[in-house]
Every structure is written in structure tokens, then in C-alpha cells.
Write a protein that holds these residues in place. Sequence first.
Motif, PDB file in Angstrom:
ATOM      1  N   GLY A 138       0.787  -1.221   0.000  1.00 22.72           N
ATOM      2  CA  GLY A 138       0.000   0.000   0.000  1.00 22.72           C
ATOM      3  C   GLY A 138       0.817   1.268   0.000  1.00 22.72           C
ATOM      4  N   LYS A 139       2.150   1.132   0.054  1.00 22.71           N
ATOM      5  CA  LYS A 139       3.049   2.287  -0.014  1.00 22.71           C
ATOM      6  C   LYS A 139       2.726   3.344   1.045  1.00 22.71           C
ATOM      7  CE  LYS A 139       4.986   0.247  -3.398  1.00 22.71           C
ATOM      8  NZ  LYS A 139       6.127  -0.607  -3.058  1.00 22.71           N
ATOM      9  N   THR A 140       2.400   2.873   2.259  1.00 21.19           N
ATOM     10  CA  THR A 140       2.209   3.790   3.373  1.00 21.19           C
ATOM     11  C   THR A 140       3.586   4.134   3.927  1.00 21.19           C
ATOM     12  OG1 THR A 140       0.223   2.520   3.933  1.00 21.19           O
ATOM     13  CG2 THR A 140       0.932   4.190   5.507  1.00 21.19           C
ATOM     14  N   GLU A 141       4.052   5.335   3.651  1.00 21.01           N
ATOM     15  CA  GLU A 141       5.386   5.696   4.107  1.00 21.01           C
ATOM     16  C   GLU A 141       5.454   5.681   5.627  1.00 21.01           C
ATOM     17  OE1 GLU A 141       7.808   5.837   2.102  1.00 21.01           O
ATOM     18  OE2 GLU A 141       6.665   5.792   0.255  1.00 21.01           O
ATOM     19  N   MET A 142       6.669   5.623   6.159  1.00 19.98           N
ATOM     20  CA  MET A 142       6.880   5.364   7.580  1.00 19.98           C
ATOM     21  C   MET A 142       6.183   6.359   8.503  1.00 19.98           C
ATOM     22  SD  MET A 142       8.668   2.584   7.936  1.00 19.98           S
ATOM     23  CE  MET A 142       9.579   2.604   9.477  1.00 19.98           C
ATOM     24  N   ALA A 143       6.022   7.586   8.077  1.00 23.72           N
ATOM     25  CA  ALA A 143       5.496   8.613   8.972  1.00 23.72           C
ATOM     26  C   ALA A 143       3.985   8.807   8.852  1.00 23.72           C
ATOM     27  CB  ALA A 143       6.193   9.944   8.707  1.00 23.72           C
ATOM     28  N   TYR A 144       3.304   7.972   8.062  1.00 26.46           N
ATOM     29  CA  TYR A 144       1.882   8.189   7.807  1.00 26.46           C
ATOM     30  C   TYR A 144       0.969   7.258   8.582  1.00 26.46           C
ATOM     31  CZ  TYR A 144       3.160  11.204   3.879  1.00 26.46           C
ATOM     32  OH  TYR A 144       3.656  12.201   3.103  1.00 26.46           O
ATOM     33  N   LEU A 145      -0.281   7.695   8.725  1.00 24.31           N
ATOM     34  CA  LEU A 145      -1.339   6.930   9.374  1.00 24.31           C
ATOM     35  C   LEU A 145      -2.529   6.811   8.429  1.00 24.31           C
ATOM     36  CD1 LEU A 145      -1.275   8.720  12.840  1.00 24.31           C
ATOM     37  CD2 LEU A 145      -0.556   6.351  12.444  1.00 24.31           C
ATOM     38  N   ASN A 146      -3.356   5.806   8.675  1.00 23.13           N
ATOM     39  CA  ASN A 146      -4.603   5.630   7.931  1.00 23.13           C
ATOM     40  C   ASN A 146      -5.751   6.193   8.761  1.00 23.13           C
ATOM     41  OD1 ASN A 146      -3.495   3.762   5.774  1.00 23.13           O
ATOM     42  ND2 ASN A 146      -3.051   2.551   7.586  1.00 23.13           N
ATOM     43  N   VAL A 147      -6.560   7.054   8.162  1.00 27.55           N
ATOM     44  CA  VAL A 147      -7.704   7.638   8.862  1.00 27.55           C
ATOM     45  C   VAL A 147      -8.965   7.397   8.033  1.00 27.55           C
ATOM     46  CG1 VAL A 147      -8.751   9.761   9.720  1.00 27.55           C
ATOM     47  CG2 VAL A 147      -6.303   9.394  10.006  1.00 27.55           C
ATOM     48  N   PHE A 148     -10.026   6.981   8.716  1.00 20.95           N
ATOM     49  CA  PHE A 148     -11.294   6.654   8.067  1.00 20.95           C
ATOM     50  C   PHE A 148     -12.421   7.449   8.725  1.00 20.95           C
ATOM     51  CE2 PHE A 148      -8.464   3.039   8.525  1.00 20.95           C
ATOM     52  CZ  PHE A 148      -8.309   2.568   7.228  1.00 20.95           C
ATOM     53  N   ILE A 149     -13.232   8.123   7.919  1.00 27.05           N
ATOM     54  CA  ILE A 149     -14.390   8.865   8.401  1.00 27.05           C
ATOM     55  C   ILE A 149     -15.636   8.294   7.724  1.00 27.05           C
ATOM     56  CG2 ILE A 149     -15.516  11.130   8.513  1.00 27.05           C
ATOM     57  CD1 ILE A 149     -12.943  11.122  10.103  1.00 27.05           C
ATOM     58  N   PRO A 150     -16.663   7.914   8.476  1.00 28.46           N
ATOM     59  CA  PRO A 150     -17.894   7.421   7.838  1.00 28.46           C
ATOM     60  C   PRO A 150     -18.470   8.453   6.872  1.00 28.46           C
ATOM     61  CG  PRO A 150     -17.925   6.943  10.191  1.00 28.46           C
ATOM     62  CD  PRO A 150     -16.745   7.844   9.948  1.00 28.46           C
ATOM     63  N   GLY A 151     -18.977   7.968   5.752  1.00 25.85           N
ATOM     64  CA  GLY A 151     -19.499   8.865   4.731  1.00 25.85           C
ATOM     65  C   GLY A 151     -20.585   9.792   5.234  1.00 25.85           C
ATOM     66  N   LYS A 152     -21.453   9.280   6.118  1.00 23.18           N
ATOM     67  CA  LYS A 152     -22.545  10.095   6.648  1.00 23.18           C
ATOM     68  C   LYS A 152     -22.048  11.202   7.576  1.00 23.18           C
ATOM     69  CE  LYS A 152     -25.916   6.324   6.382  1.00 23.18           C
ATOM     70  NZ  LYS A 152     -26.776   5.398   7.153  1.00 23.18           N
ATOM     71  N   HIS A 153     -20.791  11.112   7.994  1.00 24.77           N
ATOM     72  CA  HIS A 153     -20.248  12.092   8.928  1.00 24.77           C
ATOM     73  C   HIS A 153     -19.332  13.117   8.242  1.00 24.77           C
ATOM     74  CE1 HIS A 153     -20.746   8.875  12.330  1.00 24.77           C
ATOM     75  NE2 HIS A 153     -21.894   9.292  11.820  1.00 24.77           N
ATOM     76  N   ILE A 154     -19.187  12.999   6.925  1.00 27.60           N
ATOM     77  CA  ILE A 154     -18.303  13.934   6.219  1.00 27.60           C
ATOM     78  C   ILE A 154     -18.811  15.367   6.379  1.00 27.60           C
ATOM     79  CG2 ILE A 154     -17.403  14.654   3.973  1.00 27.60           C
ATOM     80  CD1 ILE A 154     -17.511  11.713   3.107  1.00 27.60           C
ATOM     81  N   GLU A 155     -20.113  15.569   6.216  1.00 31.13           N
ATOM     82  CA  GLU A 155     -20.656  16.928   6.268  1.00 31.13           C
ATOM     83  C   GLU A 155     -20.440  17.601   7.621  1.00 31.13           C
ATOM     84  OE1 GLU A 155     -24.547  19.475   4.823  1.00 31.13           O
ATOM     85  OE2 GLU A 155     -24.600  17.285   4.769  1.00 31.13           O
ATOM     86  N   PRO A 156     -20.787  16.971   8.761  1.00 31.08           N
ATOM     87  CA  PRO A 156     -20.513  17.647  10.035  1.00 31.08           C
ATOM     88  C   PRO A 156     -19.030  17.861  10.301  1.00 31.08           C
ATOM     89  CG  PRO A 156     -21.419  15.441  10.393  1.00 31.08           C
ATOM     90  CD  PRO A 156     -21.593  15.757   8.952  1.00 31.08           C
ATOM     91  N   PHE A 157     -18.206  16.940   9.850  1.00 31.66           N
ATOM     92  CA  PHE A 157     -16.752  17.078   9.997  1.00 31.66           C
ATOM     93  C   PHE A 157     -16.239  18.284   9.215  1.00 31.66           C
ATOM     94  CE2 PHE A 157     -13.017  15.519   7.327  1.00 31.66           C
ATOM     95  CZ  PHE A 157     -12.028  16.041   8.153  1.00 31.66           C
ATOM     96  N   ILE A 158     -16.667  18.397   7.963  1.00 30.59           N
ATOM     97  CA  ILE A 158     -16.248  19.506   7.102  1.00 30.59           C
ATOM     98  C   ILE A 158     -16.825  20.829   7.609  1.00 30.59           C
ATOM     99  CG2 ILE A 158     -16.631  20.495   4.802  1.00 30.59           C
ATOM    100  CD1 ILE A 158     -14.392  18.497   4.832  1.00 30.59           C
ATOM    101  N   THR A 159     -18.076  20.807   8.043  1.00 29.95           N
ATOM    102  CA  THR A 159     -18.721  22.018   8.544  1.00 29.95           C
ATOM    103  C   THR A 159     -18.015  22.548   9.784  1.00 29.95           C
ATOM    104  OG1 THR A 159     -20.861  21.312   7.654  1.00 29.95           O
ATOM    105  CG2 THR A 159     -20.902  22.999   9.375  1.00 29.95           C
ATOM    106  N   GLN A 160     -17.572  21.641  10.647  1.00 31.55           N
ATOM    107  CA  GLN A 160     -16.846  22.054  11.851  1.00 31.55           C
ATOM    108  C   GLN A 160     -15.565  22.802  11.484  1.00 31.55           C
ATOM    109  OE1 GLN A 160     -17.579  21.963  14.971  1.00 31.55           O
ATOM    110  NE2 GLN A 160     -15.660  22.041  16.128  1.00 31.55           N
ATOM    111  N   GLN A 161     -14.855  22.291  10.503  1.00 29.89           N
ATOM    112  CA  GLN A 161     -13.625  22.966  10.077  1.00 29.89           C
ATOM    113  C   GLN A 161     -13.944  24.335   9.477  1.00 29.89           C
ATOM    114  OE1 GLN A 161     -10.938  21.937   6.546  1.00 29.89           O
ATOM    115  NE2 GLN A 161      -9.959  20.803   8.210  1.00 29.89           N
ATOM    116  N   GLN A 162     -15.000  24.425   8.695  1.00 31.25           N
ATOM    117  CA  GLN A 162     -15.408  25.694   8.104  1.00 31.25           C
ATOM    118  C   GLN A 162     -15.758  26.721   9.184  1.00 31.25           C
ATOM    119  OE1 GLN A 162     -18.648  24.322   5.677  1.00 31.25           O
ATOM    120  NE2 GLN A 162     -17.370  24.055   3.850  1.00 31.25           N
TER     121      GLN A 162
END
Length: 257
Positions: free
Chosen positions: A197-221
Motif C-alpha cells: 500500500g506504499k504507506t510511508e513510515m510517517a503516515y497513518l490511515n484515517v477513516f471517516i464514515p461517509g454520513k459524517h463527512i458533512e458535520p466534519f467539514i462544517t466544523q472545520q469551516q
Amino acid sequence: MEYSKVREQLIWNLRLDFDPVGITFVYDESLESSLPITHRAKVKITYCQFLTAARQNRMAFYMKPEKLLCQNAWPVFNFRDLEQEADTKRHLKYLIDKDLAWEAVQQKARLEKGCKGIYMAPIDFFDKAEIKPDLLFMICTPYQAYHILNDYMGGMKKPNLSFFHTPNSAVCSGSVWAFNNNTANMTTMCAGSKTSGKTEMAYLNVFIPGKHIEPFITQQQKRVAMGEGASLLGKGSQPWPGLDVCKGCPLFKFEAV
């Protein structure tokens, strides 16, 4: 929701190195013809490799079971039943103890039976798709992950989060666990996601449920509008991370002993 704007916001605010990717578990075969697909794998490859091509080269795939190479991922997606001897052996190199290895296999996340294939594409491709992403997947640095998850907690009104780590299957089981439990997940790389998967040494995998994308993005906005800036941009919405750091801090002084 315009997923192209989601992509732009995440890449700009977080300085992501790779495209955010949308993942959908397809249970209706008739949907395949409507998916915006750009490439097909000529041979079997791993789930991690499909995702690498999506995030690094903006390719869109519909991965059918017959194109999946990794045997650790097969039972996670419920493409086959568990095989005690073979699956235990695959985990012995990590856990040594046979009983523990078999228990670890059984406790991995498993998708509900009946998945016909998995659609993976840069998140903006979902503006043209007739389906919505089940997950938003990002490979990022720990500091980027920290702020992604803070915005997720703010948007979802969660004061803390728990994650699901397994001996391997960081990306496949990590995806399915987030989907099954309808919450964000973060995993380190595993041997497969490091190499295939070519995950370089300093990286992490992060998963956000699709239904939660909008509140997550709205919070940042909201935080940007309040003048707090996206988390990575420093205090007072600095245009680049680190501009608020005092390079010549007088507290850092050393002497020989």
C-alpha cells in the motif's frame, strides 16, 4: 454536498500529500454500470494497492472479489469464510501463540455478507456517481490526523474516540470497522499497507464514515470563519503552518557539562 469542495478544503487546510479517497461497498451489481470508473486492474492486486492508485494517481476502480490478491483481506470483506489453519498461520509471525493468532483472526472486523465489489475513487468523483461514499479515507501525518479527528469530534459532538488495531489488515479491517461501527477510525500501517500500500513510515490511515463527512467539514469551516483557522494553519489563521513559531526562543539554551 459537493465532494469537489470537500477535496479542495481538506487538501488546502490540512496540506494533505495525497487525494482523499471515497470508498463504497457495493451490494447491488446493477450499480456497476453507473460508476465513474477510469481504470481496471489487469491482474490481482491488494486492496491497499487499489487505494494507492486512487490517492496517488487519481484513478477510480470497481474492485471485484476476483481481482483481490490479499488473503488477509478476503475474510474481512466476507469474500470467503475463515480457514483456521491457514489464517492462524498467517498471524503466527506476529503473535507467536497459535490460540491468540486464531482469536485475533476471528475478532477482526467483517463486512456483512453479499458485497459484490468495492468502489474506490478520489472523493470528488462522487459528484458524478449515483452512490455516496461509505467512507472517506485519508493517509496523512500524525499531526494532520490529530486535527482531522479533532474536527470530527467537534462536528459529531464526541469528547473522545477509540480506535481498532489488529495484527495486520490495517486498511481493510480498519475500513470495515469504521463502517460497521459508524465512527472514525485510525490505524498504523501494517506489513501489507507498508509494502503493497506504499504507506510511508510517517503516515497513518484515517477513516471517516461517509454520513459524517458533512458535520466534519462544517466544523472545520466554522473554525476558519471564527478566525481560528484550520488547525494546521497556526494561530490567527496563518497562511502556512509554523509561521507563529518563535525561531529564536530564548528558553532553548545549552551549555557543556
